[in-house]
Write a protein that holds these residues in place. Structure first.
Motif, PDB file in Angstrom:
ATOM      1  N   MET A   1      10.248   2.966   9.865  1.00 50.39           N
ATOM      2  CA  MET A   1      10.765   2.360   8.631  1.00 50.39           C
ATOM      3  C   MET A   1      10.768   3.328   7.448  1.00 50.39           C
ATOM      4  N   GLY A   2      10.259   4.537   7.660  1.00 50.09           N
ATOM      5  CA  GLY A   2      10.230   5.515   6.581  1.00 50.09           C
ATOM      6  C   GLY A   2       9.193   5.223   5.522  1.00 50.09           C
ATOM      7  N   MET A   3       8.087   4.609   5.927  1.00 49.27           N
ATOM      8  CA  MET A   3       7.020   4.321   4.965  1.00 49.27           C
ATOM      9  C   MET A   3       5.714   4.957   5.445  1.00 49.27           C
ATOM     10  N   SER A   4       4.789   5.078   4.542  1.00 48.69           N
ATOM     11  CA  SER A   4       3.493   5.654   4.898  1.00 48.69           C
ATOM     12  C   SER A   4       2.686   4.665   5.749  1.00 48.69           C
ATOM     13  N   TYR A   5       1.760   5.218   6.510  1.00 52.66           N
ATOM     14  CA  TYR A   5       0.867   4.361   7.294  1.00 52.66           C
ATOM     15  C   TYR A   5       0.087   3.445   6.357  1.00 52.66           C
TER      16      TYR A   5
ATOM     17  N   LEU B   1      -1.292  -1.912   4.412  1.00 53.66           N
ATOM     18  CA  LEU B   1      -1.459  -2.869   3.322  1.00 53.66           C
ATOM     19  C   LEU B   1      -0.577  -4.104   3.530  1.00 53.66           C
ATOM     20  N   LEU B   2       0.638  -3.909   4.011  1.00 58.00           N
ATOM     21  CA  LEU B   2       1.525  -5.045   4.283  1.00 58.00           C
ATOM     22  C   LEU B   2       0.970  -5.912   5.411  1.00 58.00           C
ATOM     23  N   VAL B   3       0.482  -5.264   6.474  1.00 54.76           N
ATOM     24  CA  VAL B   3      -0.114  -6.006   7.591  1.00 54.76           C
ATOM     25  C   VAL B   3      -1.336  -6.775   7.123  1.00 54.76           C
ATOM     26  N   ASN B   4      -2.169  -6.139   6.326  1.00 61.36           N
ATOM     27  CA  ASN B   4      -3.368  -6.791   5.811  1.00 61.36           C
ATOM     28  C   ASN B   4      -2.993  -8.001   4.955  1.00 61.36           C
ATOM     29  N   ASP B   5      -1.965  -7.849   4.110  1.00 66.31           N
ATOM     30  CA  ASP B   5      -1.496  -8.958   3.277  1.00 66.31           C
ATOM     31  C   ASP B   5      -1.023 -10.125   4.149  1.00 66.31           C
ATOM     32  N   LEU B   6      -0.235  -9.820   5.175  1.00 62.53           N
ATOM     33  CA  LEU B   6       0.244 -10.870   6.081  1.00 62.53           C
ATOM     34  C   LEU B   6      -0.926 -11.578   6.761  1.00 62.53           C
ATOM     35  N   ASN B   7      -1.857 -10.811   7.283  1.00 63.49           N
ATOM     36  CA  ASN B   7      -2.988 -11.400   7.993  1.00 63.49           C
ATOM     37  C   ASN B   7      -3.821 -12.303   7.090  1.00 63.49           C
ATOM     38  N   GLN B   8      -4.016 -11.909   5.840  1.00 62.94           N
ATOM     39  CA  GLN B   8      -4.791 -12.722   4.911  1.00 62.94           C
ATOM     40  C   GLN B   8      -4.015 -13.948   4.449  1.00 62.94           C
ATOM     41  N   ARG B   9      -2.731 -13.768   4.178  1.00 67.72           N
ATOM     42  CA  ARG B   9      -1.912 -14.851   3.632  1.00 67.72           C
ATOM     43  C   ARG B   9      -1.760 -16.004   4.624  1.00 67.72           C
ATOM     44  N   PHE B  10      -1.651 -15.693   5.902  1.00 67.12           N
ATOM     45  CA  PHE B  10      -1.430 -16.748   6.883  1.00 67.12           C
ATOM     46  C   PHE B  10      -2.735 -17.322   7.426  1.00 67.12           C
ATOM     47  N   GLY B  11      -3.865 -16.771   7.037  1.00 67.85           N
ATOM     48  CA  GLY B  11      -5.146 -17.344   7.419  1.00 67.85           C
ATOM     49  C   GLY B  11      -5.554 -17.066   8.850  1.00 67.85           C
TER      50      GLY B  11
ATOM     51  N   ARG C   1       3.559   4.127  14.283  1.00 69.77           N
ATOM     52  CA  ARG C   1       4.933   4.356  14.753  1.00 69.77           C
ATOM     53  C   ARG C   1       5.918   3.432  14.052  1.00 69.77           C
ATOM     54  N   ALA C   2       5.515   2.189  13.825  1.00 68.91           N
ATOM     55  CA  ALA C   2       6.386   1.241  13.116  1.00 68.91           C
ATOM     56  C   ALA C   2       6.639   1.726  11.690  1.00 68.91           C
ATOM     57  N   ALA C   3       5.588   2.209  11.029  1.00 68.39           N
ATOM     58  CA  ALA C   3       5.735   2.718   9.662  1.00 68.39           C
ATOM     59  C   ALA C   3       6.688   3.901   9.642  1.00 68.39           C
TER      60      ALA C   3
END
Length: 115
Positions: free
Chosen positions: A43-47, A52-62, A38-40
């Protein structure tokens, strides 16, 4: 007429774009809707892009900023972790401080574009 300007805050970590207005807004919408999908859509973006953005955030912040539950009979879902909420709060605080500190200069720059 002066050109409309806006100040955006982007934080780079390790030489890569790590956190900006788009990712923070995605996190806010996930928290509001309880769903990455629903958030995607909002924002007009694909799931896939959102995931991928969520995964990047989760990995980047440890530590996970967005926690997910798998679908099934009751459906899946997503929510911000405590750390995720803290990251959003800190980002918005930094954004507000940046706007306050640079508002006058932005008005002056906008006036120059009107010449």
């Amino acid at each position: 007429m002066a050109m409309e300007m806006r100040l955006t805050l982007r934080l780079d970590m390790g030489g890569e774009h790590a956190l900006g207005v788009g990712k923070v807004r995605l996190m806010e919408l996930i928290e509001e809707s309880g769903s990455i999908s629903r958030a995607a859509k909002e924002m007009g973006m694909s799931y896939r892009r959102a995931w991928l953005l969520v995964n990047d955030l989760n990995q980047r912040f440890g530590t996970p900023l967005v926690e997910t539950q798998r679908g099934g009979g009751g459906g899946g879902g997503a929510a911000l972790s405590e750390t995720g909420r803290e990251v959003v709060t800190l980002y918005r605080r930094m954004e507000k401080a940046s706007l306050e500190a640079n508002g006058q200069a932005m008005e002056e720059l906008a006036a120059l574009t009107a010449r």
